[in-house]
Design an enzyme around this catalytic site. Sequence first.
Site, PDB file in Angstrom:
ATOM      1  N   SER A   1     -14.571  19.453   2.496  1.00 25.05           N
ATOM      2  CA  SER A   1     -15.520  20.392   1.886  1.00 25.05           C
ATOM      3  C   SER A   1     -16.382  19.750   0.794  1.00 25.05           C
ATOM      4  O   SER A   1     -16.974  20.447  -0.021  1.00 25.05           O
ATOM      5  CB  SER A   1     -14.773  21.616   1.341  1.00 25.05           C
ATOM      6  OG  SER A   1     -13.600  21.226   0.675  1.00 25.05           O
TER       7      SER A   1
ATOM      8  N   ASN B   1      -6.773  12.332   2.075  1.00 28.73           N
ATOM      9  CA  ASN B   1      -7.046  11.714   3.371  1.00 28.73           C
ATOM     10  C   ASN B   1      -6.146  12.422   4.375  1.00 28.73           C
ATOM     11  O   ASN B   1      -4.917  12.280   4.322  1.00 28.73           O
ATOM     12  CB  ASN B   1      -6.733  10.213   3.320  1.00 28.73           C
ATOM     13  CG  ASN B   1      -7.042   9.548   4.648  1.00 28.73           C
ATOM     14  OD1 ASN B   1      -7.298  10.212   5.654  1.00 28.73           O
ATOM     15  ND2 ASN B   1      -7.010   8.230   4.654  1.00 28.73           N
TER      16      ASN B   1
ATOM     17  N   ASN C   1     -11.453  21.522   8.563  1.00 29.15           N
ATOM     18  CA  ASN C   1     -12.853  21.218   8.852  1.00 29.15           C
ATOM     19  C   ASN C   1     -13.145  19.717   8.832  1.00 29.15           C
ATOM     20  O   ASN C   1     -14.078  19.262   9.490  1.00 29.15           O
ATOM     21  CB  ASN C   1     -13.726  21.952   7.813  1.00 29.15           C
ATOM     22  CG  ASN C   1     -15.144  21.435   7.791  1.00 29.15           C
ATOM     23  OD1 ASN C   1     -15.932  21.701   8.691  1.00 29.15           O
ATOM     24  ND2 ASN C   1     -15.483  20.656   6.767  1.00 29.15           N
TER      25      ASN C   1
ATOM     26  N   TYR D   1     -15.335  11.797  20.767  1.00 26.22           N
ATOM     27  CA  TYR D   1     -15.581  12.984  19.933  1.00 26.22           C
ATOM     28  C   TYR D   1     -15.393  14.249  20.779  1.00 26.22           C
ATOM     29  O   TYR D   1     -14.698  15.187  20.380  1.00 26.22           O
ATOM     30  CB  TYR D   1     -16.996  12.931  19.356  1.00 26.22           C
ATOM     31  CG  TYR D   1     -17.335  14.076  18.421  1.00 26.22           C
ATOM     32  CD1 TYR D   1     -16.910  14.069  17.092  1.00 26.22           C
ATOM     33  CD2 TYR D   1     -18.081  15.166  18.865  1.00 26.22           C
ATOM     34  CE1 TYR D   1     -17.219  15.120  16.236  1.00 26.22           C
ATOM     35  CE2 TYR D   1     -18.397  16.212  18.015  1.00 26.22           C
ATOM     36  CZ  TYR D   1     -17.970  16.194  16.699  1.00 26.22           C
ATOM     37  OH  TYR D   1     -18.281  17.244  15.855  1.00 26.22           O
TER      38      TYR D   1
ATOM     39  N   ILE E   1     -26.043  20.478  13.760  1.00 27.17           N
ATOM     40  CA  ILE E   1     -26.663  20.636  12.443  1.00 27.17           C
ATOM     41  C   ILE E   1     -26.715  19.264  11.787  1.00 27.17           C
ATOM     42  O   ILE E   1     -25.688  18.570  11.733  1.00 27.17           O
ATOM     43  CB  ILE E   1     -25.821  21.599  11.559  1.00 27.17           C
ATOM     44  CG1 ILE E   1     -25.714  22.969  12.244  1.00 27.17           C
ATOM     45  CG2 ILE E   1     -26.429  21.741  10.173  1.00 27.17           C
ATOM     46  CD1 ILE E   1     -24.665  23.876  11.652  1.00 27.17           C
TER      47      ILE E   1
END
Length: 274
Positions: free
Chosen positions: A18, A67, A94, A164, A197
């Site tokens: 974050s 981490n 996230n 990914y 994004i």
Amino acid sequence: MENVKFSFPGKVAVVTGSAAGLGRAMAVQFAKAGANVAICDLKEELAKETEKLCQAEGVKAKFYKLNITDEEMVAKVKDEIVADFGTVDILVNNAGVTTAPGKMGPPMSMIDVPEWKRLVGVNLIGTVTVTKAFAPIFKEKKAGKIVNISSQAAYAPAAAMPHYNASKLAIVSYTQSCSVELGKSNVNVNAVCPGFIFTNMYVGAGQELIDRYPQIFGSCKTEEDVVKRLAANTSLGRPQKPEDIAYAVLFLCSDAASEITGNAVIVDSGGIRR
Ligand SMILES: NC(=O)c1ccc[n+]([C@@H]2O[C@H](COP(=O)([O-])OP(=O)(O)OC[C@H]3O[C@@H](n4cnc5c(N)ncnc54)[C@H](O)[C@@H]3O)[C@@H](O)[C@H]2O)c1
């Protein structure tokens, strides 16, 4: 969409990754909704900015250097958060990484095994490590919300980054498995799959896409043009903002979503129409 209102007074939300980008938007939206926020990231300077933004909303917010691939560090930070905040009500996994710069496709041949291990180690195993550490808190109190950040790449794999794509589809599967086990303890576990994004994660990627795929992005001059080009293929024809992803996360953590679990909510303006 300035009038979206959620309410989490006094709840404690842990948001990994974050320091910036989507995670910062989530942390700030939780703070605006009255939640106290534990901001976990590797990047101290940026995370301290998120901390200030959250505190400006009048809630308790604290940065923890973390981490997510370091199991001992995760356990220590979890204990610190519980000591500082008393409990945890919400966990948002996230933190994530994408293809290392210059490593975008063609698939398989340019991506070596250490790169696969690096990426899957953060995106999947990091998410597993953090969830394993926090789940006992939720199990004990028989309440809690977990949201794992996947990607549209889980369902519409980009040719350029197979590791990914695989890591993000694995997160959906892991979310489903967790929802079964933790559902018995009244814990909701869902995933959110954002569209595309341009955050710090994709610095330089716009130019890389223009260079590698001139047939698609040849008319693009800037990263903004690339975003517009990608958004042109969505049903709504527009790109998402970090806040759009945060709203989906907050919804899934709200009482309004108490019967939603094991789900993957795609927030991509109708890009993949699954
Ligand atoms: N930006 C997009 O288009 C997009 C699309 C789909 C999914 N996502 C996902 O959204 C999440 C957030 O990405 P973002 O776009 O905001 O990128 P970002 O790079 O701005 O944020 C990711 C954050 O994760 C942190 N992080 C990375 N590895 C970490 C580790 N080992 N331990 C702790 N923190 C770590 C980084 O320091 C960074 O602050 C990621 O999981 C990403 O895969 C992003």
